[in-house]
Design a protein around this motif. Structure first.
Motif, PDB file in Angstrom:
ATOM      1  N   TYR A 193       0.833  -1.202   0.000  1.00 19.73           N
ATOM      2  CA  TYR A 193       0.000   0.000   0.000  1.00 19.73           C
ATOM      3  C   TYR A 193       0.867   1.251   0.000  1.00 19.73           C
ATOM      4  CZ  TYR A 193      -3.363   3.507   1.575  1.00 19.73           C
ATOM      5  OH  TYR A 193      -4.135   4.638   1.688  1.00 19.73           O
ATOM      6  N   TYR A 194       2.010   1.220   0.679  1.00 17.90           N
ATOM      7  CA  TYR A 194       2.872   2.400   0.728  1.00 17.90           C
ATOM      8  C   TYR A 194       3.651   2.615  -0.569  1.00 17.90           C
ATOM      9  CZ  TYR A 194       6.070  -1.258   2.522  1.00 17.90           C
ATOM     10  OH  TYR A 194       6.793  -2.428   2.722  1.00 17.90           O
ATOM     11  N   ASP A 195       3.453   1.727  -1.552  1.00 25.28           N
ATOM     12  CA  ASP A 195       4.052   1.921  -2.880  1.00 25.28           C
ATOM     13  C   ASP A 195       3.064   2.521  -3.877  1.00 25.28           C
ATOM     14  OD1 ASP A 195       6.531   0.641  -2.150  1.00 25.28           O
ATOM     15  OD2 ASP A 195       5.517  -1.297  -2.346  1.00 25.28           O
ATOM     16  N   ASN A 196       1.808   2.614  -3.484  1.00 26.33           N
ATOM     17  CA  ASN A 196       0.746   2.892  -4.450  1.00 26.33           C
ATOM     18  C   ASN A 196       0.785   4.304  -5.018  1.00 26.33           C
ATOM     19  OD1 ASN A 196      -1.574   1.776  -5.825  1.00 26.33           O
ATOM     20  ND2 ASN A 196      -2.816   3.199  -4.634  1.00 26.33           N
ATOM     21  N   ASP A 197       1.390   5.244  -4.306  1.00 30.52           N
ATOM     22  CA  ASP A 197       1.404   6.633  -4.776  1.00 30.52           C
ATOM     23  C   ASP A 197       2.742   7.040  -5.374  1.00 30.52           C
ATOM     24  OD1 ASP A 197      -1.224   7.027  -3.910  1.00 30.52           O
ATOM     25  OD2 ASP A 197      -0.571   7.541  -1.882  1.00 30.52           O
ATOM     26  N   THR A 198       3.639   6.089  -5.575  1.00 33.96           N
ATOM     27  CA  THR A 198       4.970   6.394  -6.101  1.00 33.96           C
ATOM     28  C   THR A 198       5.104   5.839  -7.512  1.00 33.96           C
ATOM     29  OG1 THR A 198       5.885   6.306  -3.868  1.00 33.96           O
ATOM     30  CG2 THR A 198       7.450   6.196  -5.694  1.00 33.96           C
ATOM     31  N   TYR A 199       5.517   6.687  -8.455  1.00 32.40           N
ATOM     32  CA  TYR A 199       5.515   6.297  -9.862  1.00 32.40           C
ATOM     33  C   TYR A 199       6.904   6.244 -10.505  1.00 32.40           C
ATOM     34  CZ  TYR A 199       0.473   6.721  -9.632  1.00 32.40           C
ATOM     35  OH  TYR A 199      -0.847   6.527  -9.297  1.00 32.40           O
ATOM     36  N   PHE A 200       7.922   6.689  -9.770  1.00 35.82           N
ATOM     37  CA  PHE A 200       9.274   6.695 -10.340  1.00 35.82           C
ATOM     38  C   PHE A 200      10.281   6.258  -9.278  1.00 35.82           C
ATOM     39  CE2 PHE A 200       6.840   9.858 -12.647  1.00 35.82           C
ATOM     40  CZ  PHE A 200       7.101   9.526 -13.978  1.00 35.82           C
ATOM     41  N   PRO A 201      11.316   5.495  -9.681  1.00 36.54           N
ATOM     42  CA  PRO A 201      12.345   5.067  -8.709  1.00 36.54           C
ATOM     43  C   PRO A 201      12.998   6.253  -7.999  1.00 36.54           C
ATOM     44  CG  PRO A 201      12.601   3.900 -10.801  1.00 36.54           C
ATOM     45  CD  PRO A 201      11.581   4.972 -11.036  1.00 36.54           C
ATOM     46  N   GLN A 202      13.139   7.363  -8.705  1.00 33.76           N
ATOM     47  CA  GLN A 202      13.762   8.545  -8.104  1.00 33.76           C
ATOM     48  C   GLN A 202      12.764   9.410  -7.362  1.00 33.76           C
ATOM     49  OE1 GLN A 202      12.962   8.099 -11.277  1.00 33.76           O
ATOM     50  NE2 GLN A 202      13.026   9.982 -12.508  1.00 33.76           N
ATOM     51  N   GLY A 203      11.523   8.946  -7.288  1.00 40.21           N
ATOM     52  CA  GLY A 203      10.478   9.698  -6.601  1.00 40.21           C
ATOM     53  C   GLY A 203       9.618  10.486  -7.565  1.00 40.21           C
ATOM     54  N   ASN A 204       8.450  10.831  -7.120  1.00 40.21           N
ATOM     55  CA  ASN A 204       7.542  11.612  -7.958  1.00 40.21           C
ATOM     56  C   ASN A 204       8.085  13.017  -8.163  1.00 40.21           C
ATOM     57  OD1 ASN A 204       5.870   9.387  -7.900  1.00 40.21           O
ATOM     58  ND2 ASN A 204       4.406  10.274  -6.456  1.00 40.21           N
ATOM     59  N   PRO A 205       7.712  13.654  -9.265  1.00 39.70           N
ATOM     60  CA  PRO A 205       8.148  15.036  -9.478  1.00 39.70           C
ATOM     61  C   PRO A 205       7.535  15.962  -8.434  1.00 39.70           C
ATOM     62  CG  PRO A 205       6.504  14.401 -11.107  1.00 39.70           C
ATOM     63  CD  PRO A 205       6.884  13.151 -10.378  1.00 39.70           C
ATOM     64  N   THR A 206       8.288  16.929  -8.010  1.00 36.06           N
ATOM     65  CA  THR A 206       7.803  17.932  -7.061  1.00 36.06           C
ATOM     66  C   THR A 206       7.975  19.308  -7.690  1.00 36.06           C
ATOM     67  OG1 THR A 206       9.977  18.014  -5.997  1.00 36.06           O
ATOM     68  CG2 THR A 206       8.321  16.552  -5.021  1.00 36.06           C
ATOM     69  N   PRO A 207       7.209  20.279  -7.261  1.00 32.59           N
ATOM     70  CA  PRO A 207       7.311  21.616  -7.853  1.00 32.59           C
ATOM     71  C   PRO A 207       8.711  22.194  -7.692  1.00 32.59           C
ATOM     72  CG  PRO A 207       5.314  21.425  -6.517  1.00 32.59           C
ATOM     73  CD  PRO A 207       6.137  20.196  -6.242  1.00 32.59           C
ATOM     74  N   VAL A 208       9.147  22.891  -8.722  1.00 34.46           N
ATOM     75  CA  VAL A 208      10.455  23.539  -8.675  1.00 34.46           C
ATOM     76  C   VAL A 208      10.318  24.987  -8.223  1.00 34.46           C
ATOM     77  CG1 VAL A 208      11.408  22.052 -10.473  1.00 34.46           C
ATOM     78  CG2 VAL A 208      10.282  24.201 -11.120  1.00 34.46           C
ATOM     79  N   LEU A 209       9.106  25.373  -7.841  1.00 32.13           N
ATOM     80  CA  LEU A 209       8.817  26.752  -7.447  1.00 32.13           C
ATOM     81  C   LEU A 209       8.467  26.838  -5.970  1.00 32.13           C
ATOM     82  CD1 LEU A 209       6.428  27.703 -10.415  1.00 32.13           C
ATOM     83  CD2 LEU A 209       8.902  28.056 -10.294  1.00 32.13           C
ATOM     84  N   THR A 210       8.703  27.975  -5.395  1.00 29.31           N
ATOM     85  CA  THR A 210       8.210  28.248  -4.041  1.00 29.31           C
ATOM     86  C   THR A 210       6.703  28.480  -4.118  1.00 29.31           C
ATOM     87  OG1 THR A 210       8.476  30.639  -4.234  1.00 29.31           O
ATOM     88  CG2 THR A 210      10.392  29.368  -3.461  1.00 29.31           C
ATOM     89  N   ALA A 211       6.057  28.528  -2.968  1.00 33.95           N
ATOM     90  CA  ALA A 211       4.612  28.762  -2.948  1.00 33.95           C
ATOM     91  C   ALA A 211       4.270  30.087  -3.634  1.00 33.95           C
ATOM     92  CB  ALA A 211       4.105  28.763  -1.509  1.00 33.95           C
ATOM     93  N   GLU A 212       5.034  31.130  -3.344  1.00 37.82           N
ATOM     94  CA  GLU A 212       4.776  32.443  -3.946  1.00 37.82           C
ATOM     95  C   GLU A 212       4.958  32.380  -5.460  1.00 37.82           C
ATOM     96  OE1 GLU A 212       6.687  31.868  -1.332  1.00 37.82           O
ATOM     97  OE2 GLU A 212       5.453  32.767   0.238  1.00 37.82           O
ATOM     98  N   GLN A 213       5.991  31.664  -5.905  1.00 35.06           N
ATOM     99  CA  GLN A 213       6.234  31.535  -7.341  1.00 35.06           C
ATOM    100  C   GLN A 213       5.130  30.718  -8.020  1.00 35.06           C
ATOM    101  OE1 GLN A 213      10.155  29.803  -7.003  1.00 35.06           O
ATOM    102  NE2 GLN A 213      11.182  31.728  -7.527  1.00 35.06           N
ATOM    103  N   MET A 214       4.583  29.735  -7.287  1.00 32.12           N
ATOM    104  CA  MET A 214       3.513  28.929  -7.869  1.00 32.12           C
ATOM    105  C   MET A 214       2.269  29.777  -8.133  1.00 32.12           C
ATOM    106  SD  MET A 214       3.425  25.041  -6.471  1.00 32.12           S
ATOM    107  CE  MET A 214       3.746  25.297  -4.748  1.00 32.12           C
TER     108      MET A 214
END
Length: 559
Positions: free
Chosen positions: A267-288
Motif C-alpha cells: 500500500y505504501y508503494d501505491n502513490d509512487t511512480y518513479f524510482p527517483q520519486g515523484n516530481p515535485t514543484p520547482v517553485l516556491t509557494a509564492e512563485q507557484m
C-alpha cells in the motif's frame, strides 16, 4: 475589493428566519398567480441565502483553526439550527409545489428547481430535526479529532496533512515508516473512530426509517440531489469499473512495481511512480501563485480575470498548521458572491493540484455569480467535480513552469493516478452501501468488508505487516465516509468525464477548452447527462464508456 478574512460575519437569528419562511409558506399557499408565487419565492430566499452565507463563513473560519473558541461555537450553532431551517424551508417548498400555479412559474424559475423541491421534501421533516442536530454534532466531533490529532514521526508531531508528503517519498523505507506512524496513531484513537462511526450509522439509519425509507442508502442518494440517476445506475457503473478498469490498472500497477522495485507491491508503494520519486514543484509557494496567474491569463481573458479576483481578495489559505482542518475544499459565500479555497501545501505535486482542482470549483462559482445563476438550484456533485478534475487535465500544457524538466513525469503520474482512482473511489461508495444496508455490522465486520472490497477492486495492493491498516481500517481517515456520505462516487463519475476532456484536448486543445468553459458557465442550470452530451462526450453510464476510457488511458500510459 474586500479580503475574504475581512468579510463581515454576523450570526443569523434562526427563530426570526423560521418565522419569515413560515410566513412565506402561507403566502405561497394563497398566491393567486404564477407571478405572485415567484415573487414570494424571491422574498423567501434572500434571508435564507444570508443564513447559508454566514453558516459557510463560520464553517470556513472554524476549519482554519478548529481550536478557535468563537467560530467553534458558531459552527455548533449552525449545526443545531440548520436542520430546523431546512425543515422549515421544506414547508415552503411543499407550499410552492402545491400551489395550482406552480407549473406556470417555469417561465421565470428553472424547471430543475421544481424537481429538486420534489426530491427535497422526501429528505426531511420536523420529526427528524433532533436526529439531524445529533448527526451534525457527531460529524464535528470527527472533524475536530482528525484536525487536532498529531502523528509522531522522526521526532516531530505532525498533522496528517504534513505527514502525507512522506507517503510518496522516493525511499521506500521512508514511505513505510510514515505509514507506520499513521497506523500507530490511528490505532491509538481507533476506538474513538469506531464509536463515532457507529453513532453516525445509527442516527442516519434512524433518520431514514423515520422518513419511511428502508435504510439510509436511498436517502443518502436523495440528499445529494440525484435527479437524473439513482442507485441502480451507480451499481451498473461500479460493475463496469470492476470489469473494464480494474484489470487495466492491475496490469499497469504490477508492471510499475517491477520497474520501481516495489515487489511485493505494498500500500505504501501505491502513490509512487518513479524510482527517483515523484516530481515535485520547482517553485516556491509564492512563485507557484505567480505561475498560476500566468497560466490562467494564457488560457483566456475570463480565466485571467477570475484568478486576479481570487488573488486580490486573498481567497486562498494553503499552509498547514496545528488545528487546521486537514483536507481541501472550495467554499462559496453566496451573499458576498465570493469563492474561497482552503488547502494544505506539503511540497508535493498535490500543491499544484490546488491551483488546478480547487480553482476549477472556484471558477464555476465565480462564473455563476457573474451570470446571476439562481443559487437555489443545487449543483450536483458529479457536475461540480467535473469542473475541478477537468481543469487539472486542461492545465497540462502549462506544467513545465511548475515542474521544469520533469513536467512529463508529472503528467504521467497524474494521469495514471486519475485512472487508478476509479477503483478506489468505487470501493468507498460500495463500502458505504454495504454498511448502511447492514447497520448492525460490528467494527470488525466493517474492517473485514473493507479488506474484501480492496481484494476485489485493488488486487495489486497488500497491507500485510502495516500496523493497524492491515486490519482493514484504511477507510477511517477517508473523511468523506464520516462527513459526506455517498459523495465519493461523484468523483468517479466526474473523473470518467474529465478524462474525456483530456482525450479531446490532445486532438484539439482550443476546442476542448471552449467546450469545458461552456460546461462550467452552465453551472447548475442543466442536468449532468445533458451537460456531458452538449460537450460532445459520453455519459459514464453509457454502455462501453468505461471500456473505451480504460483502453485509451492504457495506450497513453504505455507510450
Amino acid at each position: 475589493m474586500t479580503k475574504v478574512s475581512q468579510l463581515p460575519y454576523e450570526r443569523v437569528a434562526a427563530d426570526s428566519l423560521i418565522a419569515h419562511i413560515e410566513n412565506c409558506a402561507q403566502k405561497a399557499k394563497t398566491a393567486e398567480s404564477a407571478q405572485a408565487l415567484v415573487a414570494v419565492r424571491n422574498e423567501c430566499l434572500t434571508p435564507v441565502f444570508r443564513f447559508r452565507t454566514m453558516a459557510a463563513l463560520a464553517f470556513s473560519r472554524f476549519t482554519l483553526d478548529t481550536r478557535n473558541e468563537f467560530y467553534s461555537a458558531e459552527k455548533d450553532y449552525y449545526d443545531e439550527q440548520s436542520p430546523k431551517i431546512g425543515a422549515s424551508f421544506v414547508n415552503f417548498q411543499q407550499a410552492f409545489l402545491q400551489n395550482p400555479h406552480c407549473n406556470q412559474t417555469t417561465a421565470n424559475v428553472n424547471p430543475l428547481v421544481l424537481r429538486q423541491y420534489e426530491l427535497s421534501v422526501k429528505c426531511t421533516s420536523q420529526k427528524v430535526v433532533p436526529f439531524r442536530i445529533e448527526e451534525n454534532k457527531i460529524v464535528t466531533e470527527y472533524t475536530k479529532l482528525m484536525a487536532e490529532t498529531l502523528f509522531a514521526y522522526e521526532g516531530e508531531n505532525l498533522p496528517l496533512s504534513a505527514l502525507r508528503k512522506y507517503f510518496s517519498h522516493p525511499d521506500r523505507a521512508v514511505r513505510k515508516k510514515a505509514y507506520d506512524a499513521l497506523g500507530t496513531t490511528l490505532a491509538a484513537i481507533g476506538e474513538q473512530l469506531d464509536d463515532i462511526f457507529d453513532r453516525l450509522v445509527k442516527v442516519r439509519t434512524k433518520i431514514a426509517r423515520t422518513l419511511g425509507y428502508k435504510n439510509f442508502v436511498e436517502l443518502g442518494d436523495n440528499q445529494l440531489g440525484r435527479i437524473s440517476y439513482g442507485r441502480n445506475e451507480i451499481r451498473r457503473f461500479r460493475q463496469n469499473v470492476k470489469t473494464d478498469v480494474v484489470p487495466v490498472v492491475a496490469a499497469l500497477k504490477r508492471a510499475l512495481g517491477e520497474k520501481t522495485g516495489a515487489t511485493p507491491f505494498m500500500y505504501y508503494d501505491n502513490d509512487t511512480y518513479f524510482p527517483q520519486g515523484n516530481p515535485t514543484p520547482v517553485l516556491t509557494a509564492e512563485q507557484m501563485f505567480e505561475a498560476g496567474k500566468q497560466m490562467y491569463h494564457n488560457m483566456g481573458k475570463e480565466t485571467g480575470e477570475f484568478f486576479d479576483f481570487m488573488l486580490a481578495t486573498d481567497a486562498f489559505d494553503v499552509f498547514p498548521r496545528e488545528g487546521k482542518w486537514g483536507g481541501g475544499y472550495m467554499e462559496s459565500f453566496i451573499t458576498y458572491r465570493q469563492p474561497f479555497i482552503l488547502a494544505n501545501f506539503n511540497g508535493t505535486s498535490a500543491d499544484v493540484d490546488v491551483l488546478t482542482h480547487e480553482a476549477g470549483h472556484a471558477l464555476e462559482a465565480y462564473m455563476s455569480f457573474r451570470q446571476n445563476h439562481d443559487p437555489d438550484i443545487d449543483l450536483g456533485m458529479e457536475t461540480a467535480e467535473t469542473h475541478s478534475m477537468s481543469m487539472e487535465f486542461l492545465c497540462y500544457p502549462y506544467m513545465d513552469a511548475f515542474f521544469g524538466n520533469r513536467a512529463d513525469d508529472y503528467r504521467y503520474a497524474h494521469f495514471f493516478d486519475a485512472l487508478a482512482f476509479l477503483p478506489y473511489g468505487t470501493i468507498v461508495d460500495y463500502f458505504q452501501e454495504q454498511v448502511y444496508s447492514q447497520p448492525e455490522l460490528t467494527p470488525a465486520q466493517r474492517n473485514a468488508l473493507w479488506l474484501e472490497l480492496e481484494r476485489e477492486f485493488r488486487p495489486w495492493i497488500s497491507y500485510e505487516g502495516m500496523p493497524y491498516l492491515q486490519n482493514g481500517t484504511r477507510w477511517q481517515y477517508q473523511m468523506h465516509i464520516y462527513e459526506s456520505p455517498f459523495y465519493y462516487v461523484d468523483y468517479c463519475l466526474a473523473q470518467s468525464v474529465a478524462m474525456q476532456f483530456r482525450f479531446m484536448s490532445q486532438d484539439n486543445y482550443e476546442q476542448a477548452f471552449a467546450a469545458y468553459l461552456k460546461f462550467v458557465k452552465a453551472g447548475a442550470t442543466k442536468e449532468f447527462p445533458a451537460l456531458v452530451k452538449e460537450a460532445g462526450l459520453y455519459s459514464p453510464f453509457d454502455c462501453g464508456a468505461l471500456s473505451d476510457i480504460a483502453a485509451k488511458a492504457e495506450t497513453i500510459l504505455r507510450k
